[in-house]
Design an enzyme around this catalytic site. Sequence first.
Site, PDB file in Angstrom:
ATOM      1  CG  MET A   6      -1.875  -1.229   1.255  1.00 13.92           C
ATOM      2  SD  MET A   6      -2.868  -1.429  -0.248  1.00 13.92           S
ATOM      3  CE  MET A   6      -4.030  -0.094  -0.021  1.00 13.92           C
ATOM      4  CG  LEU A  66       6.343   1.321  -5.221  1.00 17.83           C
ATOM      5  CD1 LEU A  66       6.494   0.034  -6.031  1.00 17.83           C
ATOM      6  CD2 LEU A  66       7.167   1.242  -3.944  1.00 17.83           C
ATOM      7  CG  ASN A  80      -0.287  -3.478  -8.032  1.00 19.08           C
ATOM      8  OD1 ASN A  80      -0.230  -3.972  -6.896  1.00 19.08           O
ATOM      9  ND2 ASN A  80      -1.108  -2.489  -8.321  1.00 19.08           N
ATOM     10  CG  HIS A  83      -5.908  -1.741  -8.707  1.00 21.70           C
ATOM     11  ND1 HIS A  83      -5.638  -0.970  -7.595  1.00 21.70           N
ATOM     12  CD2 HIS A  83      -7.000  -1.189  -9.290  1.00 21.70           C
ATOM     13  CE1 HIS A  83      -6.514   0.013  -7.525  1.00 21.70           C
ATOM     14  NE2 HIS A  83      -7.358  -0.095  -8.537  1.00 21.70           N
ATOM     15  CB  SER A 139      -6.590  -5.196 -13.370  1.00 22.46           C
ATOM     16  OG  SER A 139      -7.878  -4.816 -13.784  1.00 22.46           O
ATOM     17  CB  THR A 171       4.596   2.127 -15.428  1.00 21.66           C
ATOM     18  OG1 THR A 171       3.261   2.578 -15.148  1.00 21.66           O
ATOM     19  CG2 THR A 171       4.585   1.077 -16.521  1.00 21.66           C
ATOM     20  CG  ASP A 195      -3.364   1.279  -8.858  1.00 22.35           C
ATOM     21  OD1 ASP A 195      -2.554   0.401  -8.517  1.00 22.35           O
ATOM     22  OD2 ASP A 195      -4.058   1.924  -8.050  1.00 22.35           O
TER      23      ASP A 195
HETATM   24  C1  GRF Z   1      -6.168  -7.177  -2.654  1.00 18.45           C
HETATM   25  O1  GRF Z   1      -7.512  -6.868  -2.817  1.00 18.45           O
HETATM   26  C2  GRF Z   1      -5.356  -6.621  -3.794  1.00 18.45           C
HETATM   27  O2  GRF Z   1      -6.038  -6.586  -5.006  1.00 18.45           O
HETATM   28  C3  GRF Z   1      -5.086  -5.219  -3.329  1.00 18.45           C
HETATM   29  O3  GRF Z   1      -4.917  -5.318  -1.943  1.00 18.45           O
HETATM   30  C4  GRF Z   1      -5.578  -6.472  -1.452  1.00 18.45           C
HETATM   31  C5  GRF Z   1      -4.542  -7.283  -0.761  1.00 18.45           C
HETATM   32  O4  GRF Z   1      -5.119  -8.346  -0.059  1.00 18.45           O
HETATM   33  N1  GRF Z   1      -3.975  -4.640  -4.034  1.00 18.45           N
HETATM   34  P1  GRF Z   1      -4.187  -9.417   0.644  1.00 18.45           P
HETATM   35  O5  GRF Z   1      -3.247  -8.673   1.584  1.00 18.45           O
HETATM   36  O6  GRF Z   1      -3.433 -10.142  -0.429  1.00 18.45           O
HETATM   37  O7  GRF Z   1      -5.121 -10.310   1.387  1.00 18.45           O
END
Ligand code: GRF
Length: 223
Positions: free
Chosen positions: A93, A96, A110, A112, A139, A144, A148
């Site tokens: 989270m 970058l 990634n 998302h 997705s 990059t 997202d």
């Molecule tokens: C997922 O929904 C992913 O798409 C998003 O963050 C969440 C991560 O969940 N980027 P977890 O930590 O893998 O359970």
Amino acid sequence: MPAPFPIAVLASGRGSNLAALIEAQRAGALPVGFTLVASDKADAPALRIAEAHGIPTLALDPRGYATRRDYDLDLFARVAATQPALVVLAGFMRVLHADAVAPWHGRMLNIHPSLLPKYRGLHTHRRALEAGDAEHGSSVHFVTAELDGGPVVAQARIAVQPGDSAEALAARLLPLEHRLLVASVGLIAAGRLALNADGPTLDGRPLRAPLQLRTDGELAAAA
Ligand code: GRF
């Protein structure tokens, strides 16, 4: 047997996508080796999952770095030292810095929780509901410098049901996210999915639209 494809995973939280990758690997369905699981949060459950499986971990606190760039460069230097062929952002989270991302062009994915290019950033489930979308999804994209915003390679879709809440949507999507990420990493590990100067390729041919997750968990060309 060929050597496993080395990957590093970055995660800030729960780690269910990490767990899915580990489970697939342990089941013999994903020929990868985990070089490192790194987090910006020392108490991230993802780190505990990695430890329980004997995977090296790194908790690196962003506090104590003068700038975001300093932190990101140090984090990725430590990731690089473990020599992964691919870095997977699985719920990492942080935005970058471009200088940290650039060396990993085509080597960082990634996941998302939206049908990109819709809903970059946070609160994707709520935003899909508020927009009245009939479908929602997740997705996988190459990373990059644009948040997202990198080339999307694969998606999973679900129908929005009457009365859905953001929580209900997220819960229904999550198991598909896991399969989506495992299948995407599998294609990269197999050398089938890549990113070249013109965009993503599958089996050496341009991938003109994101692959779609089928109900059997395989990725297929968009209909
Ligand atoms: C997922 O929904 C992913 O798409 C998003 O963050 C969440 C991560 O969940 N980027 P977890 O930590 O893998 O359970």
